[in-house]
Write an enzyme that holds these catalytic residues in place. Structure first.
Site, PDB file in Angstrom:
ATOM      1  N   GLU A  92       0.811  -1.222   0.000  1.00  0.00           N
ATOM      2  CA  GLU A  92       0.000   0.000   0.000  1.00  0.00           C
ATOM      3  C   GLU A  92       0.843   1.269   0.000  1.00  0.00           C
ATOM      4  O   GLU A  92       0.478   2.267   0.642  1.00  0.00           O
ATOM      5  CB  GLU A  92      -0.953   0.002   1.211  1.00  0.00           C
ATOM      6  CG  GLU A  92      -1.849  -1.219   1.316  1.00  0.00           C
ATOM      7  CD  GLU A  92      -2.760  -1.397   0.097  1.00  0.00           C
ATOM      8  OE1 GLU A  92      -3.187  -0.380  -0.473  1.00  0.00           O
ATOM      9  OE2 GLU A  92      -3.029  -2.555  -0.275  1.00  0.00           O
ATOM     10  N   THR A 115       1.382   0.257  -7.761  1.00  0.00           N
ATOM     11  CA  THR A 115       0.605   0.117  -8.981  1.00  0.00           C
ATOM     12  C   THR A 115       0.414   1.457  -9.673  1.00  0.00           C
ATOM     13  O   THR A 115       0.563   1.569 -10.902  1.00  0.00           O
ATOM     14  CB  THR A 115      -0.756  -0.533  -8.682  1.00  0.00           C
ATOM     15  OG1 THR A 115      -0.534  -1.844  -8.142  1.00  0.00           O
ATOM     16  CG2 THR A 115      -1.608  -0.641  -9.937  1.00  0.00           C
ATOM     17  N   LYS A 129       2.883  -8.116 -14.467  1.00  0.00           N
ATOM     18  CA  LYS A 129       2.649  -8.439 -13.058  1.00  0.00           C
ATOM     19  C   LYS A 129       2.883  -9.937 -12.920  1.00  0.00           C
ATOM     20  O   LYS A 129       2.034 -10.755 -13.287  1.00  0.00           O
ATOM     21  CB  LYS A 129       1.212  -8.084 -12.658  1.00  0.00           C
ATOM     22  CG  LYS A 129       0.893  -8.340 -11.189  1.00  0.00           C
ATOM     23  CD  LYS A 129       1.466  -7.263 -10.290  1.00  0.00           C
ATOM     24  CE  LYS A 129       1.004  -7.451  -8.841  1.00  0.00           C
ATOM     25  NZ  LYS A 129       1.441  -6.352  -7.963  1.00  0.00           N
ATOM     26  N   ASP A 182      -3.978  -5.554 -11.101  1.00  0.00           N
ATOM     27  CA  ASP A 182      -3.116  -4.384 -11.191  1.00  0.00           C
ATOM     28  C   ASP A 182      -2.811  -3.997 -12.637  1.00  0.00           C
ATOM     29  O   ASP A 182      -2.676  -2.809 -12.947  1.00  0.00           O
ATOM     30  CB  ASP A 182      -1.818  -4.632 -10.430  1.00  0.00           C
ATOM     31  CG  ASP A 182      -2.036  -4.684  -8.928  1.00  0.00           C
ATOM     32  OD1 ASP A 182      -3.087  -4.196  -8.460  1.00  0.00           O
ATOM     33  OD2 ASP A 182      -1.163  -5.216  -8.219  1.00  0.00           O
ATOM     34  N   GLU A 241       6.063  -5.192 -12.071  1.00  0.00           N
ATOM     35  CA  GLU A 241       5.595  -4.774 -10.745  1.00  0.00           C
ATOM     36  C   GLU A 241       5.547  -5.957  -9.790  1.00  0.00           C
ATOM     37  O   GLU A 241       4.868  -6.959 -10.043  1.00  0.00           O
ATOM     38  CB  GLU A 241       4.210  -4.135 -10.817  1.00  0.00           C
ATOM     39  CG  GLU A 241       3.753  -3.617  -9.462  1.00  0.00           C
ATOM     40  CD  GLU A 241       2.281  -3.265  -9.400  1.00  0.00           C
ATOM     41  OE1 GLU A 241       1.764  -3.106  -8.277  1.00  0.00           O
ATOM     42  OE2 GLU A 241       1.643  -3.157 -10.465  1.00  0.00           O
ATOM     43  N   ALA A 269       5.033  -7.848  -5.886  1.00  0.00           N
ATOM     44  CA  ALA A 269       3.987  -7.933  -4.863  1.00  0.00           C
ATOM     45  C   ALA A 269       4.624  -7.573  -3.521  1.00  0.00           C
ATOM     46  O   ALA A 269       5.596  -8.206  -3.103  1.00  0.00           O
ATOM     47  CB  ALA A 269       3.395  -9.337  -4.817  1.00  0.00           C
TER      48      ALA A 269
END
Length: 274
Positions: free
Chosen positions: A25, A29, A50, A63, A129, A131
């Site tokens: 968070e 993204t 992703k 995402d 990207e 995780a």
């Protein structure tokens, strides 16, 4: 520090940038979408990958769909933006845990590297990207996004890492830890982007504009405003919030000057300028 410039015009593989964060968070993204949008506006062919999507049901947008929603309008010709997702797990957990609990196979670093290499043959810029943070586990062997980046480099591609950081208290520690982990793995850190710059930054946020580059040992390359994903013209916002190294026109020194962190008068400081 290298800039993200496509080299495919001469037939060579495109640049590869892994986007990781100091945690969950922090705006990875949206930052990935901003990188894609600014590169698309510069005329580059961009792929967004992703490797492992977690916490999303099979029929829900993930995402890469969000990246398409935000950055897609910046594409000026068909096929300029490519989106890929290799696997997804329904529970919002680390990929290896989510795979184990769902009974689905884990994602191998070699498979990610193979996909990246294929995309790099046809694009100027490949954005990968991750995780969570850099060392989140993707398989039972404990391999991480860093291992995926190393696997790409072992194929001869110049993969770099961009770190998305939060703006406030605690970010210097996680930024420094991530930078040390990258150094230990011989992975180059391209720079740091603040994922959500607050509308009313406090003292910690203002000080961190100077301290984040020192903690990372790499330049500050942008600051995306909070709620950037709600912008009416996201590609224009992305270009304004990212440095020239990322195909924008954001200036770190000018931005810091707009948010001074003056010392208290008791310590010899005066009123903040502006």
């Amino acid at each position: 520090m290298n800039s993200v410039n496509g080299v495919n015009a001469a037939g060579a593989a495109g640049r590869v940038v892994f986007v990781t964060g100091t945690g969950t968070e922090v705006g990875k993204t949206v930052a990935t979408a901003a990188l894609a949008a600014s590169a698309l506006r510069a005329g580059l062919r961009v792929a967004v990958l992703k490797p492992g999507q977690t916490g999303v049901a099979p029929d829900e947008p993930g995402d890469v769909q969000e990246a398409d929603r935000l950055a897609g309008p910046a594409a000026s010709r068909p096929g300029q933006l490519t989106l890929r997702e290799l696997t997804r797990y329904p529970e919002p957990l680390a990929p290896d845990t989510a795979a184990r609990r769902s009974g689905l196979p884990c994602l191998a670093a070699e498979d990610v590297a193979k996909e990246v290499a294929g995309l790099a043959e046809r694009h100027d810029l490949v954005l990968v990207e991750g995780a969570g943070g850099l060392l989140v586990r993707y398989d039972e062997q404990g391999r991480t996004l860093a291992d995926q980046a190393r696997a790409v480099r072992e194929l001869g591609l110049p993969a770099e890492v961009l770190l998305v950081a939060s703006a406030g208290l605690g970010t210097l520690n996680t930024t420094a830890l991530t930078a040390e982990a990258l150094t230990a793995r011989a992975l180059p850190l391209l720079g740091v982007v603040v994922g959500a710059w607050p509308g009313s930054p406090g003292l910690a946020e203002r000080c961190n504009l100077a301290d984040l580059p020192r903690a990372a040992g790499a330049p500050l390359l942008g600051a995306l405003p909070e709620h950037a994903a709600r912008a009416a013209d996201f590609p224009a916002l992305a270009t304004a919030a990212l440095a020239p190294a990322l195909h924008g026109h954001w200036d770190a020194a000018a931005f810091a000057a707009a948010f001074p962190a003056a010392l208290p008068a008791a310590f010899g400081g005066g009123p903040a300028a502006g």
